[in-house]
Structures are given as C-alpha cells and as structure tokens.
Design an enzyme around this catalytic site. Structure first.
Site, PDB file in Angstrom:
ATOM      1  N   GLU A 433      11.945  -8.978   5.233  1.00 18.58           N
ATOM      2  CA  GLU A 433      10.501  -8.812   5.411  1.00 18.58           C
ATOM      3  C   GLU A 433       9.727 -10.082   5.082  1.00 18.58           C
ATOM      4  OE1 GLU A 433       9.475  -5.263   3.197  1.00 18.58           O
ATOM      5  OE2 GLU A 433      10.748  -5.795   1.512  1.00 18.58           O
ATOM      6  N   CYS A 504      13.140  -0.138   9.093  1.00 18.54           N
ATOM      7  CA  CYS A 504      12.520   1.010   8.426  1.00 18.54           C
ATOM      8  C   CYS A 504      11.019   0.861   8.251  1.00 18.54           C
ATOM      9  CB  CYS A 504      13.186   1.272   7.078  1.00 18.54           C
ATOM     10  SG  CYS A 504      12.976  -0.080   5.906  1.00 18.54           S
TER      11      CYS A 504
HETATM   12  C1  PEP Z   1       8.048  -2.536   5.118  1.00 21.38           C
HETATM   13  O1  PEP Z   1       7.526  -3.490   4.540  1.00 21.38           O
HETATM   14  O2  PEP Z   1       8.123  -2.412   6.361  1.00 21.38           O
HETATM   15  C2  PEP Z   1       8.611  -1.433   4.327  1.00 21.38           C
HETATM   16  C3  PEP Z   1       9.303  -0.479   4.904  1.00 21.38           C
HETATM   17  O3  PEP Z   1       8.368  -1.416   3.004  1.00 21.38           O
HETATM   18  P1  PEP Z   1       6.955  -1.018   2.343  1.00 21.38           P
HETATM   19  O4  PEP Z   1       6.083  -0.446   3.447  1.00 21.38           O
HETATM   20  O5  PEP Z   1       7.282  -0.025   1.294  1.00 21.38           O
HETATM   21  O6  PEP Z   1       6.478  -2.326   1.830  1.00 21.38           O
HETATM   22 MG    MG Z   2       7.878  -3.854   2.442  1.00 18.87          MG
END
Ligand code: PEP
Ligand code: MG
Length: 580
Positions: A433, A504
C-alpha cells in the site's frame, strides 16, 4: 404523508407500523454538596458502576443463551468502557473538587469524552462515542433507581423508531416482529449499524423528528438502501415502494441462490472471493454471501476505547471467535494498523505533523515489540485450530519485513517453549500500500508467502490524495493510470516469485473493476460481505480471455476518466444485464 431523509445504514425496504420507543435520556440536574457529602456521592457512583456491571453481565449471559455467543462483542465493549479507570477517577475527582452531585460530575466526564471523540478524524472511531453514551446512560439509570428496560416490541410488522438503539437493544429485537429500525442519532459505522447489517435488518439513522409520539402507530415505509422514511404514505407512494421492495428482494434472493456457486469464470478460471471483517458478527454474513473465508481481518477495534492494551488471552479469544464464525475457511489476520488517524488511548502517541506519514501500522508495532509479540502469539495460537494467515500492514521495505518476521519467529519459540501448539508453517503476507513497496515488489516477493494490495492506502499514497478529505474525492481515482500500472507491476512481481497476489481494498468490491482485476491476474479479492455476490455474478459471466483483453485495453488510455469510459463501454457490451 411525511417524508424524512436520514443515513442509509442497512439495506432493504420494509413496510409496517411505526412503534415509537421512548428511550429518551434521563434529565440530570446539578446541585451543590457539602464537603462531608463527598464520600457519600463517590460511594453512589461506585455502587452505580458496580450495579451496571452486574446488569451487563446478566444481559451477556441472557444473550449467550438466547442469541448465541456470536453477538456478544458489543456487551464486551460496553464492559470495557465501564472498566475505563478514568470514568471513575475523573468523576470522583470532579465530585470532590467541584462539590457537586455524582450525576452532574458524571455528566461532565461524558462531556469530556464527547469533546475528545469529536476531534477524531476517523468516522468509525468518532462514532464510538455512542457506545460510551450508552454505558454512561445505564450508570445514570442505575443511580436514579430506574431499570434499563428490555426492548418492548410484541406487535407484528413493527418498525421501531427510537432516539437511539443500542447494540444490546438490537440483539434483543424480536426479528419476527420488527421489520426495520429508525434512529434519530448514529451513523453508518456505529456498532448498531454494523449489527443491523450483520442481522440484515433494514435501518436508517440520523432521522430527526421521527420519534414524535403523534406518529406512533402510523403506517410507515423504511428504505434502508436510500435512507428514506415515509410516514403515512399515500397510495401512489405506497405502490412505488412496494414494487421497489419486490424488485430489491427479488434481486437479493436471486443473488443469494448463487452463494454456493464457485467463483469461476465461464472458461474455468477460479479466484478466491473472501470477506473483509472487523468483528466476529460479520463472519456469518461472509459465509452466507458465499465468501470462502476472510481476506482481511482488521484487528484495530479491540485496541480502541480503552486505556490499556489488550492482553494475549483477550486477543486470542476474540480471534478464536472470528475463526469459529468462518470455519472451516481460512482467516487472514492483519496485525495492528493503528496510529495515523487511529490513535489508541492505551499508547502515548506523540502529536504528528503528518499522521498518515507517521508512526502507524507496522512502524508502530515494531516500536513496541513486547505488545507486538502478544498479538503475534495470540494469532499463532489460533493457527493450531484452523487455517490462518498473518499479514503485516504498511510495509515500505525489506527491513520491516525482516524485523516483523524475526519477532514472529521469537513468538513461535516462546510458544514452543511453553508447549503451546501453533502452525509452524503459517503463511506470512504483507500489504502492498506504499509506492516504495510497489517499486520493489520483486524483492519483497522473495521474503513472503503472499501480497495483499491495500488500494485504499495505495491510491492515497500514489496520488498524494488524503483518503479522508472529501474535498479531494474527485481526485481519488482507482482507475488512474499510475494506480493501474502499480497493480499490474505488483501482480507480475508476485507471480514471477510464485506467490499469490490478493487485493483487499474497497476496489475489490466494485463490480465495475472486476474484469480489470481479473485480467490483471489477481488470485484473491477480499471485500465487504454485501459486495461478494454482485462481484461473483460478474465474474461468472466473464471469461478470463475477455478480462485479459479488457485489462490490457485500459493501458491504451492516459486518464482515469478515459479508462472509466472505456471500461463502462466494454461492460455494457458484455454484461449489461448485470448492472440493473
Ligand atoms: C487499504 O488500505 O486498502 C486497506 C485494506 O487497509 P485499511 O483500509 O484498513 O487502511
Ligand atoms: Mg491500509
């Protein structure tokens, strides 16, 4: 006829009779006390907190018998709030220093909680104030000698309207009689809203004025998909909503019939469709919607609204109930992704200029190895009982992966020394990410068993767009060529190293993106339970060959708008009937 507009928190349309439940808050009056009365007032506070605890414990065992263990998380949260040391210490200090009665001192403590929560940016966390208010309301009631009544709905086809509906109320609702709920306060991410979705009860929140007793008993329509409430609908409106309801239910029931069908394309290419969850209650919904396990279990919730970090056993029990909820399918547990805008009271976070670029996620965990290992051991312990994967968030380089896996190895040794079983071959993955992780995905792929792309953050960091800033929402573009190129690069790096590429972020749950993600080669998509069947429907109507073509075509365009237009054209050509 009267129409109200609120926040759509749980989808579905219901038609019934409005039952206004008077759950208004108790009026608190402030009066001065003498110094010699301080002890008595503190004693009243102590007793009220203790009585509330007993009441909650009773409710917990009653619910465990009648509703099952699955939904008890909310009561646990309320018990934890009640145990917050500051609730007692700040209130008794106010009684002593302000020489005022216990109720008004508690009211001031509640006000301080409200102010602290109001400054939290994350909407989910901000709304946790509703839980604090519910608990303190119980303590007020206990002081006044009033009992918190059970949810009193016995008439069939009822639609309950209340100022607030607590998660505990929600669990006690007789689902044979209550078709929908409406509240004057609350929002999409409140625990009550999460439960309404998990229990599949249509709900609209933030509907001011709906608790007018004069409306009690009136015919009402609730559209939990649009966030509309219509009291005393005229014949025409009634007919419109009735056909909308029939259409919604028809589509849902047709989709549910496909829950057992495999997630496989017309030409036989299978991918894993899994659910994103935060609380065990959501596990059943993932299974019902055909998810084969959990691709992202966000563990932050357990660490919030409390002054101390949860111990290993508490973590183990919670993860274990999540595992039970989705067994025999795999559970992917993400280690703590706190920091940034998700501050934990139990930690001394220092103020940061750029929290999104600050001490969050894996950086935070690596900075507190003792706490991190508690979490790792708890996750390892459930791995003895079913398939579990572990996932580290916000990885920016090799050092972090190695440091995290070294601590994981230490945690394994500690368990082994103590003779506690775990899966020694547990799969370890990282979230991709951060752009640096994309660029060096080939190197990272050699260190781990799978990648899971967090597009929510990846888009934020790639495009330098704060994901929480609604003024920039137009620029938050999943189909931006830079994002698509990153996704392609990640999948290729994973596959070259022989590991799985999962995704995800929210992007996984949008059916429009499915052909692209399939064509790019993702092996697993993980999303909110409510999106699973629609995504699978498109997947089952696609061929991999066509998806490859569509994904490749995206790279012929140089702006997100062009890519989107192209994609919609292709989808309209191929699967128009899926987008009704
Ligand atoms: C994302 O960053 O896409 C992720 C699934 O994690 P979060 O939304 O919890 O930061
Ligand atoms: Mg995230």
């Amino acid at each position: 006829m009267r129409s109200f507009t609120g926040i759509a928190v749980s989808p579905g349309i219901s038609v019934g009779r409005l039952r206004v439940v008077d759950r208004r808050r108790i009026n608190i009056s402030e009066y001065p006390i003498l110094p010699e009365e301080v002890t008595r007032e503190i004693e009243r506070l102590t007793v009220a907190i203790a009585d509330t605890r007993v009441e909650l414990e009773h409710l917990k065992s009653h619910l465990a018998e009648t509703t099952g263990e699955d939904h008890l998380f909310f009561i646990e949260t309320h018990l934890m709030i009640l145990s917050d040391e500051r609730l007692f210490s700040e209130t008794s200090a106010t009684i002593a220093s302000g020489l005022i009665n216990a109720e008004s001192a508690l009211q001031r403590t509640l006000q301080r909680y409200r102010e602290a929560f109001a400054s939290i940016e994350d909407a989910y966390l901000r709304e946790r104030i509703n839980d604090v208010e519910t608990v303190i309301e119980r303590v007020f009631k206990s002081m006044s000698g009033e009992k918190t009544e059970q949810f009193p709905i016995h008439e069939s086809r009822s639609i309950v309207a209340a100022h607030d509906i607590t998660p505990a109320d929600m669990l006690q609702i007789d689902r044979n009689n209550v078709l929908a709920v409406i509240t004057e306060i609350g929002g999409r991410t409140s625990h009550t809203a999460i439960l309404a979705r998990a229990l599949e009860i249509p709900a609209v929140a933030g509907v001011e004025g709906v608790c007018d007793v004069l409306l009690d008993g009136s015919p009402v329509i609730v559209d939990g998909t649009a966030g509309t409430v219509i009291v005393n609908p005229d014949r025409e409106t009634f007919q419109t909503f009735l056909s909308r309801k029939q259409h919604y239910e028809y589509v849902e029931s047709e989709l549910l019939k496909t829950a057992h069908l495999p997630a496989v394309t017309l030409d036989g290419h299978a991918i894993s469709l899994r659910g994103n969850v935060e609380i065990p209650e959501e596990g059943a919904s993932v299974l019902k919607h055909g998810g084969i396990g959990v691709g992202l279990y966000r563990t932050e919730i357990l660490f919030m609204n409390r002054s101390e970090m949860p111990d290993e056993d508490e973590q183990y029990f919670l993860y274990h109930s999540m595992q039970q909820a989705i067994k025999p399918h795999p559970l992917t547990v993400r280690t703590l992704d706190a920091g940034g805008d998700k501050l934990l009271e139990g930690l001394d976070h220092t103020a940061e200029q750029n929290p999104a670029l600050g001490v969050r996620a894996i950086r935070l965990s690596l900075g507190m190895p003792y706490e991190f290992k508690k979490q790792l051991r708890a996750i390892l312990r459930i791995s003895a009982e079913g398939p579990v994967r572990i996932m580290f968030p916000m990885i920016s380089g090799i050092d972090e992966v190695r440091a995290a896996t070294a601590l994981l190895e230490e945690a394994k040794l500690e368990l082994a020394d103590a003779g506690i079983p775990f899966d020694s071959g547990i799969k370890v993955g990282i979230m991709i990410e951060i752009p640096a992780a994309v660029t060096m995905a080939d190197l990272l792929a050699k260190e781990v068993d799978f990648f899971s792309v967090g597009t929510n953050d990846l888009i934020q960091y790639t495009l330098a767009i704060d994901r929480t800033n609604e003024q920039l929402s137009q620029l938050y573009q999943p189909l931006h060529p830079a994002v698509l190129r990153s996704l392609r690069h990640i999948v290729d790096a994973a596959h070259n190293a022989g590991i799985e590429a999962c995704l995800c972020g929210e992007m996984a749950g949008d059916p429009l993106y499915l052909p692209v993600l399939l064509g790019l080669g993702f092996d697993e998509l993980s999303m909110g339970a409510g999106s699973l069947l629609r995504v699978k429907q498109i997947l089952r109507r696609c061929t991999r060959k066509r998806a490859l073509q569509i994904a490749a075509g995206c790279f012929d365009y140089s702006t997100a708008a062009e890519v989107e237009m192209y994609l919609k054209r292709q989808i309209t050509l191929d699967v128009a009937e899926s987008f009704d």
